[in-house]
Design a protein around this motif. Sequence first.
Motif, short mmCIF file in Angstrom:
data_model
loop_
_atom_site.label_atom_id
_atom_site.label_comp_id
_atom_site.label_asym_id
_atom_site.label_seq_id
_atom_site.Cartn_x
_atom_site.Cartn_y
_atom_site.Cartn_z
N LYS A 37 -8.63 57.88 33.62
CA LYS A 37 -10.04 57.98 33.24
C LYS A 37 -10.29 59.21 32.37
N ARG A 38 -9.63 60.31 32.68
CA ARG A 38 -9.83 61.53 31.90
C ARG A 38 -9.31 61.34 30.48
N GLU A 39 -8.15 60.70 30.33
CA GLU A 39 -7.58 60.50 29.00
C GLU A 39 -8.36 59.48 28.18
N THR A 40 -8.85 58.42 28.81
CA THR A 40 -9.60 57.41 28.07
C THR A 40 -11.02 57.86 27.78
N LYS A 42 -11.88 60.71 26.51
CA LYS A 42 -11.94 61.64 25.39
C LYS A 42 -12.53 60.94 24.18
N THR A 43 -13.29 61.68 23.40
CA THR A 43 -13.88 61.12 22.19
C THR A 43 -12.89 61.24 21.03
N ASP A 44 -13.21 60.58 19.93
CA ASP A 44 -12.35 60.63 18.75
C ASP A 44 -12.24 62.04 18.20
N ALA A 45 -13.32 62.82 18.31
CA ALA A 45 -13.31 64.17 17.77
C ALA A 45 -12.31 65.05 18.51
N GLU A 46 -12.09 64.78 19.78
CA GLU A 46 -11.15 65.57 20.56
C GLU A 46 -9.70 65.17 20.31
N THR A 47 -9.47 63.93 19.94
CA THR A 47 -8.10 63.45 19.84
C THR A 47 -7.58 63.37 18.41
N THR A 48 -8.44 63.03 17.44
CA THR A 48 -7.97 62.87 16.08
C THR A 48 -8.90 63.59 15.11
N VAL A 49 -8.37 63.92 13.97
CA VAL A 49 -9.16 64.50 12.90
C VAL A 49 -9.57 63.37 11.98
N VAL A 50 -10.86 63.21 11.80
CA VAL A 50 -11.37 62.12 10.98
C VAL A 50 -11.68 62.67 9.59
N THR A 51 -11.07 62.06 8.58
CA THR A 51 -11.34 62.48 7.21
C THR A 51 -12.42 61.58 6.63
N PRO A 52 -13.35 62.15 5.90
CA PRO A 52 -14.42 61.33 5.34
C PRO A 52 -13.89 60.38 4.26
#
Length: 82
Positions: A37-40, A42-52
């Motif tokens: 539950k803790r790993e799922t 997480k938001t995208d901002a915490e796990t990956t860097v989003v490039t515009p």
Amino acid sequence: MGPLEIILIVVVIALVFGASKLPQLGKGLGQGIKEFKRETGKTDAETTVVTPITDVSSRQIDPVTGAPMPTERERESAGNRR
């Protein structure tokens, strides 16, 4: 799954592992679920860097060479340089 099937599964597990091991199995299962539950969660901002994403104008491709063909603006500027 009905209640009878769940009781049957619990009895089989108790026979296989023994009554003394059941609390340890439950604790391990609970920790695994908590970690999942803790790993799922997480938001995208915490796990990956989003490039515009930026808009890119489309260009025609030369069917023979596969290279992009010059646009009107590029042809005009090339004509002015000569």
